[in-house]
Design an enzyme around this catalytic site. Structure first.
Site, PDB file in Angstrom:
ATOM      1  N   GLN A   1       0.738  -1.237  -0.041  1.00  0.00           N
ATOM      2  CA  GLN A   1      -0.053  -0.108  -0.066  1.00  0.00           C
ATOM      3  C   GLN A   1       0.913   1.129  -0.003  1.00  0.00           C
ATOM      4  O   GLN A   1       1.546   1.518   0.923  1.00  0.00           O
ATOM      5  CB  GLN A   1      -0.785  -0.157   1.437  1.00  0.00           C
ATOM      6  CG  GLN A   1      -1.800   1.110   1.620  1.00  0.00           C
ATOM      7  CD  GLN A   1      -2.376   1.080   2.902  1.00  0.00           C
ATOM      8  OE1 GLN A   1      -1.902   0.357   3.812  1.00  0.00           O
ATOM      9  NE2 GLN A   1      -3.323   1.782   3.267  1.00  0.00           N
ATOM     10  N   GLY A   2       0.899   2.024  -1.094  1.00  0.00           N
ATOM     11  CA  GLY A   2       1.637   3.232  -1.277  1.00  0.00           C
ATOM     12  C   GLY A   2       0.886   4.488  -1.048  1.00  0.00           C
ATOM     13  O   GLY A   2       0.507   4.973  -2.037  1.00  0.00           O
TER      14      GLY A   2
ATOM     15  N   SER B   1       1.274   6.634   2.412  1.00  0.00           N
ATOM     16  CA  SER B   1       1.916   7.742   3.372  1.00  0.00           C
ATOM     17  C   SER B   1       3.213   8.139   2.764  1.00  0.00           C
ATOM     18  O   SER B   1       3.821   7.344   2.047  1.00  0.00           O
ATOM     19  CB  SER B   1       2.392   6.875   4.484  1.00  0.00           C
ATOM     20  OG  SER B   1       1.389   6.423   5.195  1.00  0.00           O
TER      21      SER B   1
ATOM     22  N   SER C   1       4.360  -1.373   4.538  1.00  0.00           N
ATOM     23  CA  SER C   1       4.576  -2.688   4.998  1.00  0.00           C
ATOM     24  C   SER C   1       4.623  -3.809   3.691  1.00  0.00           C
ATOM     25  O   SER C   1       3.815  -3.506   2.635  1.00  0.00           O
ATOM     26  CB  SER C   1       3.526  -3.083   5.738  1.00  0.00           C
ATOM     27  OG  SER C   1       3.391  -2.410   6.810  1.00  0.00           O
TER      28      SER C   1
ATOM     29  N   GLU D   1      -9.541  -1.058   5.949  1.00  0.00           N
ATOM     30  CA  GLU D   1      -8.219  -1.280   6.644  1.00  0.00           C
ATOM     31  C   GLU D   1      -8.686  -1.315   8.284  1.00  0.00           C
ATOM     32  O   GLU D   1      -8.178  -1.868   8.857  1.00  0.00           O
ATOM     33  CB  GLU D   1      -7.068  -0.204   6.424  1.00  0.00           C
ATOM     34  CG  GLU D   1      -6.090  -0.263   7.242  1.00  0.00           C
ATOM     35  CD  GLU D   1      -5.064   0.791   6.708  1.00  0.00           C
ATOM     36  OE1 GLU D   1      -5.255   1.826   6.315  1.00  0.00           O
ATOM     37  OE2 GLU D   1      -4.133   0.283   6.679  1.00  0.00           O
TER      38      GLU D   1
ATOM     39  N   GLU E   1      -5.289   9.124  17.800  1.00  0.00           N
ATOM     40  CA  GLU E   1      -5.702  10.424  17.715  1.00  0.00           C
ATOM     41  C   GLU E   1      -6.611  10.702  16.480  1.00  0.00           C
ATOM     42  O   GLU E   1      -7.691  11.368  16.511  1.00  0.00           O
ATOM     43  CB  GLU E   1      -4.471  11.512  17.694  1.00  0.00           C
ATOM     44  CG  GLU E   1      -3.603  11.411  19.129  1.00  0.00           C
ATOM     45  CD  GLU E   1      -2.872  10.438  19.210  1.00  0.00           C
ATOM     46  OE1 GLU E   1      -2.353   9.702  18.158  1.00  0.00           O
ATOM     47  OE2 GLU E   1      -2.237   9.694  20.258  1.00  0.00           O
TER      48      GLU E   1
HETATM   49  C1  FAD Z   1       4.142  -0.645  11.469  1.00  0.00           C
HETATM   50  C2  FAD Z   1       3.737   0.284  10.487  1.00  0.00           C
HETATM   51  C3  FAD Z   1       3.136  -0.164   9.141  1.00  0.00           C
HETATM   52  C4  FAD Z   1       2.706   0.879   8.128  1.00  0.00           C
HETATM   53  N1  FAD Z   1       2.334   0.453   6.984  1.00  0.00           N
HETATM   54  C5  FAD Z   1       1.958   1.267   6.239  1.00  0.00           C
HETATM   55  C6  FAD Z   1       1.688   0.794   4.849  1.00  0.00           C
HETATM   56  O1  FAD Z   1       1.744  -0.036   4.396  1.00  0.00           O
HETATM   57  N2  FAD Z   1       1.429   1.779   3.870  1.00  0.00           N
HETATM   58  C7  FAD Z   1       1.340   3.198   4.019  1.00  0.00           C
HETATM   59  O2  FAD Z   1       0.951   3.937   3.284  1.00  0.00           O
HETATM   60  N3  FAD Z   1       1.546   3.638   5.588  1.00  0.00           N
HETATM   61  C8  FAD Z   1       1.904   2.665   6.361  1.00  0.00           C
HETATM   62  N4  FAD Z   1       2.114   3.096   7.711  1.00  0.00           N
HETATM   63  C9  FAD Z   1       2.150   4.595   8.226  1.00  0.00           C
HETATM   64  C10 FAD Z   1       0.939   5.018   8.908  1.00  0.00           C
HETATM   65  O3  FAD Z   1      -0.190   4.906   8.268  1.00  0.00           O
HETATM   66  C11 FAD Z   1       1.430   6.330   9.435  1.00  0.00           C
HETATM   67  O4  FAD Z   1       2.370   6.493  10.189  1.00  0.00           O
HETATM   68  C12 FAD Z   1       0.332   7.084  10.208  1.00  0.00           C
HETATM   69  O5  FAD Z   1      -0.919   7.415   9.454  1.00  0.00           O
HETATM   70  C13 FAD Z   1       0.717   8.528  10.960  1.00  0.00           C
HETATM   71  O6  FAD Z   1       1.496   9.309  10.092  1.00  0.00           O
HETATM   72  P1  FAD Z   1       2.901   9.886  10.464  1.00  0.00           P
HETATM   73  O7  FAD Z   1       3.714   8.776  10.572  1.00  0.00           O
HETATM   74  O8  FAD Z   1       3.307  10.689   9.218  1.00  0.00           O
HETATM   75  O9  FAD Z   1       2.808  10.600  11.690  1.00  0.00           O
HETATM   76  P2  FAD Z   1       2.139  12.166  11.658  1.00  0.00           P
HETATM   77  O10 FAD Z   1       0.955  12.212  11.009  1.00  0.00           O
HETATM   78  O11 FAD Z   1       3.176  13.135  11.651  1.00  0.00           O
HETATM   79  O12 FAD Z   1       1.701  12.117  13.203  1.00  0.00           O
HETATM   80  C14 FAD Z   1       2.524  12.490  14.505  1.00  0.00           C
HETATM   81  C15 FAD Z   1       1.719  12.590  15.628  1.00  0.00           C
HETATM   82  O13 FAD Z   1       0.881  13.442  15.640  1.00  0.00           O
HETATM   83  C16 FAD Z   1      -0.642  13.443  15.827  1.00  0.00           C
HETATM   84  N5  FAD Z   1      -1.291  14.123  14.931  1.00  0.00           N
HETATM   85  C17 FAD Z   1      -1.142  14.415  13.506  1.00  0.00           C
HETATM   86  N6  FAD Z   1      -2.089  15.010  12.896  1.00  0.00           N
HETATM   87  C18 FAD Z   1      -3.238  15.255  14.101  1.00  0.00           C
HETATM   88  C19 FAD Z   1      -4.555  15.637  14.158  1.00  0.00           C
HETATM   89  N7  FAD Z   1      -4.949  16.274  13.157  1.00  0.00           N
HETATM   90  N8  FAD Z   1      -5.285  15.652  15.374  1.00  0.00           N
HETATM   91  C20 FAD Z   1      -4.303  15.136  16.376  1.00  0.00           C
HETATM   92  N9  FAD Z   1      -3.333  14.660  16.341  1.00  0.00           N
HETATM   93  C21 FAD Z   1      -2.542  14.570  15.280  1.00  0.00           C
HETATM   94  C22 FAD Z   1      -0.353  11.870  15.377  1.00  0.00           C
HETATM   95  O14 FAD Z   1      -1.544  11.280  15.925  1.00  0.00           O
HETATM   96  C23 FAD Z   1       1.073  11.349  16.013  1.00  0.00           C
HETATM   97  O15 FAD Z   1       0.671  11.028  17.269  1.00  0.00           O
HETATM   98  C24 FAD Z   1       2.494   2.081   8.687  1.00  0.00           C
HETATM   99  C25 FAD Z   1       3.146   2.665   9.835  1.00  0.00           C
HETATM  100  C26 FAD Z   1       3.728   1.763  10.761  1.00  0.00           C
HETATM  101  C27 FAD Z   1       3.884   2.115  12.059  1.00  0.00           C
END
Ligand code: FAD
Lengths: 395, 375
Positions: free
Chosen positions: A128-129, A131, A163, A246, A378
């Protein structure tokens, strides 16, 4: 309210149980505990093929595309029977749970024919592409560009946290196809062959030490225009479909996996000590184990209710966020119960004294990611507040 | 398989909702809670006319003959309306004890009276230990030479004893747990109010000073008495849990409404995520409580061997969930939530009493542990 299985459901269950009895590999437990991530994946891929050839993959998917054409309730029964039989999970997790159902909903006849059966057989693994380094929670801020040139798109950009990126043959890629657009408009959902020239996959090491996820770089990657899923420019809605699946479905297998661990911990409670007595007789440990069981049971029941609702309304709704919160947070709480009960042994990752080859210390670390992946807690609470309860938008 | 309400069940729930919200709007709840027994005859009579007082009992006793599941969804609506008074003690608790332990004759007479709305009752079980475990029953009844029984001792936390026409008292006759039916006006019986936080239901100390009842008032003794009590506690527990779900729903509705309208910093407070997340958590708790209450009701109605575990899961979850929902509701409503005029505290108070009734979360987790750990 009728939780008894219908005659048809009973027949399905009995046939499946008989098939599983004859086919579940006896050495799964060894592979589960001792294989490297890659070897385990190869094992699961072979197992998925067997399930597919037996006619049991894609229970609720249309028959003409390799599925079984049964209902969602049968899909739930399938997951439960797999657990009862201690069967290994299927390898193509994202293809089966997220991307396949999105193709069923949005794909053309030709796309369904091309992709679905290969997802079910495990011949083509999907990732899944979504993020990007600068678009996580705020997914609509993504910048990976898809420029239409004649009959194909030229893709440039970077995805992250993918992933199964290391195993994937295909990628469900959300791109910005209209460079002038902002946010939710001008996105296109592309089905991308991972063997295309210009794609580079780099493993990303996660806190458990493994590299379950990857970064994917796209440099002038050519993707045929016919590989748009849904309408070009409408990629946001297609992506929302994937995200709804999902949230709603990953929890079913999570619930079952957690229940197995609870059962195992209860078994261990008769063998280890806590507060100067056998853990199973320590009142505090009993309270905690019961609480883990309660939360897992509540998750199971919420899911059953949600499935019944989806059967009536046709598609998972924003209430899926409740399920996502429940499985991820209850899993984290359970792992703490396990850590506390196993005491000094809980921290061991291997060696002669590790319990179950370090399965609990691994789970403790791995579940830390549960409240981040598939949308953070969140964000789930924002969705419940703003989209289920109708509170004013905060962003 | 379908986890949700059938069309008939939706109709029952809807008509319960209409009836209880019409008959028991908040001003009426507040009026009743100031009366001695938190109930009046006129309202009870209406309950009986609608069939609620005989809801789960056979028509042969003038009951309404609905199943446990249908009872639970009606109770959900009672909980939403915060219907005060002795419904659970009379109908679910005493009614079920009579149904399970009573002779044909006793059922005709006493269960029939409950179903018709002519009598109110309750079960006197707890003592000084405050324990819901039947092994904790210590109050003795002595078998006299004439066949009658003489009860001496104190029962505590007896819900709605004040309005009860007769009590079903759990006693020990020699070593066995037994159930005796005691009229409220029996000589030597005194009831003393135990003032509690829930203003919509009354607790009493019931003292037995050599209270004598004839042999005919014995309902059951030994295993049959235990089984009847256990069955009644499970039925009442499921009804109460469903009622708690309704209360949680009402609290959520009140809170969300407030968060949408109350403005600070120039915006509705519901715009702030700290507020949104509290509301989201309330919904989370509510939906879990609802799923597990429905499931427990279903399992009990099917006499499934897993029913006991299901009841404990539901009661433990709702006990903590309703309390938490009350906390969050008051917090979101700020100073206004802390006032007497605001309805939140009435639910918060009910949540406390409901948490304790028929065993709190700790009690039910231990009961569950005996099933899943000790096997
Ligand atoms: C094990 C694992 C597997 C994953 N697999 C995939 C995958 O296969 N494909 C893919 O595309 N992605 C994948 N992800 C990515 C995942 O979807 C993102 O990490 C997630 O959506 C959070 O984005 P970020 O890491 O950029 O954090 P950020 O969005 O930067 O968030 C950082 C912090 O800020 C908080 N925050 C951000 N915005 C808000 C808001 N509006 N209100 C309140 N709090 C907020 C968040 O809750 C978090 O605590 C994976 C992540 C992990 C850990």
């Amino acid at each position: 309210m009728d939780l008894n299985l219908s005659a048809e459901e009973t027949k399905f269950r009995d046939e499946l149980a008989a098939w599983l009895k004859a086919n579940v590999p006896s050495d799964w437990e060894t592979h589960r505990l001792h294989d490297t991530m890659h070897d385990r994946f190869d094992f699961l891929r072979k197992w998925q093929k067997r399930v597919f050839e037996g006619g049991w993959a894609g229970v609720a998917w249309p028959k003409e595309y390799g599925g079984r054409g049964a209902g969602l309730m049968e899909q739930v029964i399938f997951t439960e029977e797999m657990a009862k039989a201690s069967a290994p999970p299927l390898a193509n997790v994202l293809g089966l749970a997220l991307i396949g159902p999105t193709i069923v909903a949005y794909g053309t006849g030709a796309q369904k024919k091309r992709y679905l059966a290969n997802i079910l057989s495990g011949d083509e693994i999907w990732c899944q592409g979504f993020s990007e380094p600068n678009a996580g929670s705020d997914l609509a801020g993504l910048r990976t560009e898809a420029r239409l040139e004649g009959d194909h798109y030229i893709v440039n950009g970077q995805k992250v946290w993918n992933s199964y990126g290391w195993a994937a043959d295909w990628c469900a890629l959300v791109t910005r196809s209209d460079p002038a657009s902002q946010k939710h408009k001008g996105l296109s959902y592309l089905l991308v062959d991972m063997k295309s020239p210009g794609i580079e996959v780099r493993p990303l090491r996660q806190l458990t030490g493994e590299s379950e996820f990857t970064e994917i770089f796209f440099r002038d990657v050519k993707v045929p225009a016919e590989n748009v899923l849904g309408t070009a420019g409408d990629g946001w809605n297609v992506a929302l479909g994937t995200l709804a699946h999902e949230r709603a479905t990953l929890g079913v297998s999570a619930q079952i996996a957690i229940r197995r661990q609870i059962d195992r911990l209860i078994e261990l409670s008769h063998e280890v000590e806590a507060n100067g007595t056998v853990a199973a007789q320590d009142p505090l440990t009993r309270q905690k184990l019961a609480q883990s069981y309660i939360e897992n049971e509540v998750l199971r029941l919420n899911q059953m209710r949600a499935v019944s609702k989806i059967i009536q309304t046709g598609a998972p709704g924003p209430e899926g966020s409740i399920l996502k919160l429940a499985w991820s947070e209850s899993n984290q709480r359970f792992q703490i119960v396990a850590q506390e009960m196993l005491g000094a042994y809980a921290q061991l990752t291997g060696g002669d004294f590790a319990i179950d080859a370090g399965a609990f210390s691994y789970a403790y670390l791995r579940t830390r990611g549960n409240t981040i992946e598939a949308g953070t807690s969140e964000i789930q609470r924002n969705i419940i507040g703003q989209h289920v309860l109708g509170l004013p938008k905060s962003y | 398989m379908h986890f949700g309400l059938s069309e008939t069940q939706q109709t029952i729930k809807k008509s319960a909702k209409e009836f209880f919200s019409a008959e028991c709007p908040m001003p009426e709840v507040r009026r009743l809670m100031e009366t001695e027994h938190a109930m009046d005859d006129a309202l009870w009579k209406k309950f009986a006319e609608q069939g609620w007082t005989g809801i789960i009992f056979p028509e042969s006793y003038d009951g309404f003959g609905l199943g446990i599941f249908e009872m639970a969804i009606a109770l959900e609506e009672m909980g939403r309306a915060l219907v005060p008074g002795p419904f659970i003690s009379t109908v679910l608790l005493a009614g079920t004890v009579l149904e399970r332990a009573g002779s044909q004759e006793q059922k005709q007479k006493y269960l029939g009276a409950i179903c018709r709305g002519e009598a109110k009752s309750t079960v006197a079980l707890l003592e000084r230990s405050g324990s819901w475990n039947l092994d904790s029953v210590m109050v003795r009844a002595k078998h006299q030479d004439d066949g009658s029984y003489t009860i001496s001792g104190d029962k505590l936390f007896v819900t709605d004893a004040g309005i009860a026409d007769f009590l079903l008292v759990a006693v020990r006759i020699e070593d066995a747990v037994a159930l005796l039916l005691v009229p409220s006006d029996a000589p030597g019986l005194t009831k003393t109010l135990m003032p509690g936080v829930d203003l919509t239901r009354r607790l009493y100390q019931v003292s037995f000073n050599k209270v004598n009842v004839p042999a005919a008032n014995l309902l059951a003794r030994g295993p049959k008495a235990r089984e009847a009590l256990e069955a009644a506690l499970d039925v009442a527990c499921v009804g109460l849990t469903a009622e708690m779900v309704g209360g949680m729903q009402r609290l959520l509705d009140i809170t969300v409404e407030y968060a949408k309208t109350r403005k600070q910093f120039g915006k509705p407070i519901g715009t702030f995520q700290a507020v949104q997340h509290q509301c989201a958590d309330m919904l989370f708790l509510l939906e879990g409580a609802r799923s597990s209450a429905y499931y427990a009701a279903w399992m009990l109605s099917e006499n499934d061997p897993g029913a006991k575990a299901a009841v404990s899961v539901a009661k433990a979850y709702a006990s903590e969930g309703y309390r938490d929902a009350g906390n969050k509701s008051i917090q979101v409503q700020g100073g206004m939530g802390f006032t007497w005029e605001n309805d939140a505290h009435l639910f918060y108070r009910r949540a406390k009493a409901s948490e304790l009734a028929f065993g709190d979360a700790t009690f039910h987790r231990e009961r569950l542990a005996q099933i899943i750990i000790d096997k």
